[in-house]
Design an enzyme around this catalytic site. Structure first.
Site, mmCIF file in Angstrom:
data_model
loop_
_atom_site.group_PDB
_atom_site.id
_atom_site.type_symbol
_atom_site.label_atom_id
_atom_site.label_comp_id
_atom_site.label_asym_id
_atom_site.label_seq_id
_atom_site.Cartn_x
_atom_site.Cartn_y
_atom_site.Cartn_z
ATOM 1 N N ASP A 1 0.749 -0.934 0.281
ATOM 2 C CA ASP A 1 -0.114 0.127 -0.162
ATOM 3 C C ASP A 1 1.057 1.240 0.081
ATOM 4 O O ASP A 1 0.753 2.304 -0.789
ATOM 5 C CB ASP A 1 -0.815 -0.144 1.147
ATOM 6 C CG ASP A 1 -0.301 0.009 2.756
ATOM 7 O OD1 ASP A 1 0.772 -0.525 2.804
ATOM 8 O OD2 ASP A 1 -0.986 -0.139 3.608
ATOM 9 N N ASP B 1 7.241 3.453 3.298
ATOM 10 C CA ASP B 1 7.522 5.549 4.193
ATOM 11 C C ASP B 1 8.914 5.320 4.453
ATOM 12 O O ASP B 1 9.771 5.705 3.641
ATOM 13 C CB ASP B 1 6.840 4.900 5.397
ATOM 14 C CG ASP B 1 6.726 5.896 6.466
ATOM 15 O OD1 ASP B 1 7.904 5.930 7.288
ATOM 16 O OD2 ASP B 1 5.762 6.275 6.325
HETATM 17 P P1 5GP Z 1 7.963 1.246 6.756
HETATM 18 O O1 5GP Z 1 8.039 -0.317 7.250
HETATM 19 O O2 5GP Z 1 7.366 1.733 4.927
HETATM 20 O O3 5GP Z 1 8.247 2.191 6.954
HETATM 21 O O4 5GP Z 1 6.257 1.829 6.552
HETATM 22 C C1 5GP Z 1 5.385 1.054 5.871
HETATM 23 C C2 5GP Z 1 3.903 -0.066 6.327
HETATM 24 O O5 5GP Z 1 3.349 1.525 7.328
HETATM 25 C C3 5GP Z 1 2.490 0.665 5.999
HETATM 26 O O6 5GP Z 1 2.465 -1.157 5.652
HETATM 27 C C4 5GP Z 1 2.042 0.665 6.983
HETATM 28 O O7 5GP Z 1 1.510 -0.471 6.892
HETATM 29 C C5 5GP Z 1 2.676 2.160 7.688
HETATM 30 N N1 5GP Z 1 2.650 3.278 7.028
HETATM 31 C C6 5GP Z 1 3.717 4.305 6.650
HETATM 32 N N2 5GP Z 1 2.626 5.519 6.381
HETATM 33 C C7 5GP Z 1 1.656 5.582 6.809
HETATM 34 C C8 5GP Z 1 0.470 6.509 6.791
HETATM 35 O O8 5GP Z 1 0.567 7.416 6.297
HETATM 36 N N3 5GP Z 1 -0.744 5.447 6.935
HETATM 37 C C9 5GP Z 1 -1.046 4.365 7.537
HETATM 38 N N4 5GP Z 1 -2.308 4.134 7.180
HETATM 39 N N5 5GP Z 1 0.382 3.888 7.772
HETATM 40 C C10 5GP Z 1 1.275 3.836 6.727
#
Ligand code: 5GP
Length: 183
Positions: free
Chosen positions: A104, A107
């Site tokens: 989805d 980040d």
């Molecule tokens: P990463 O491991 O890349 O930091 O984060 C990925 C996960 O963090 C995504 O799959 C999601 O579940 C959550 N996440 C990151 N940013 C957002 C955001 O703006 N909104 C939501 N609802 N979830 C996020």
């Protein structure tokens, strides 16, 4: 969903409309159809956030494909980008398969870097990543994303599968959650 649904009141801004999402998903589906001709790809849905994107995307891909599901949970100092662990593994083998991980949002990049590490030694023919949303300014782990729907700024977004405390996944738009909801 009607615009007077109370969930809309919790947004400070609608970032991406239903129509924009629809067009982008259609274009992504067309690109994948071109790039994976004759390759019978295996698309992996990362639960739960990418479920809505996933079900729309696979119906825009005009060729045979297989699907499977994985679930990851984040924990640590904050739930958005803390450490990650595997909650549900794939049901099928990926040996020799052309795998496309469907996410989805990217980040920090930690979740996908972890997933790629797990899958890399399972003998896939190829592993690529598609993410509907990307927050490039938040990356702390180097990660190549092969297909991106929208680049967005550093804001907490909900809707179209993305949640806050399990809510808002059924919003048809992607919006910035108003700070009053979590401060
Ligand atoms: P990463 O491991 O890349 O930091 O984060 C990925 C996960 O963090 C995504 O799959 C999601 O579940 C959550 N996440 C990151 N940013 C957002 C955001 O703006 N909104 C939501 N609802 N979830 C996020």
């Amino acid at each position: 969903m009607k615009q007077d649904c109370p969930m809309y009141e919790d947004l400070s801004e609608i970032l991406i409309t239903e129509e924009q999402i629809k067009n982008t998903v259609k274009n992504l589906g067309a690109r994948i159809t071109r790039d994976y001709q004759g390759k019978n790809p295996l698309l992996i849905c990362i639960l739960k956030g990418s479920s809505v994107f996933f079900t729309d995307l696979i119906r825009e891909i005009d060729m045979p494909l297989d699907i499977d599901f994985m679930a990851i949970s984040s924990y640590g100092p904050n739930t958005v980008s803390g450490e990650v662990r595997l909650v549900k593994d794939l049901d099928c083998s990926i040996e020799g398969r052309n795998v496309l991980i469907v996410e989805d949002i990217v980040d920090s990049g930690k979740t996908l870097a972890y997933l790629k590490r797990i899958l890399n030694n399972r003998g896939a023919a190829s592993i690529r990543i598609i993410s509907l949303l990307d927050k490039p300014s938040c990356r702390t782990v180097p990660l190549a994303v092969d297909y991106i729907g929208f680049e967005i700024p550093n804001a907490f977004v909900v809707g179209y599968g993305l949640d806050f405390n399990e809510k808002y996944r059924n919003l048809p738009v992607i919006g910035v959650l108003d700070e009053k909801m979590y401060k």
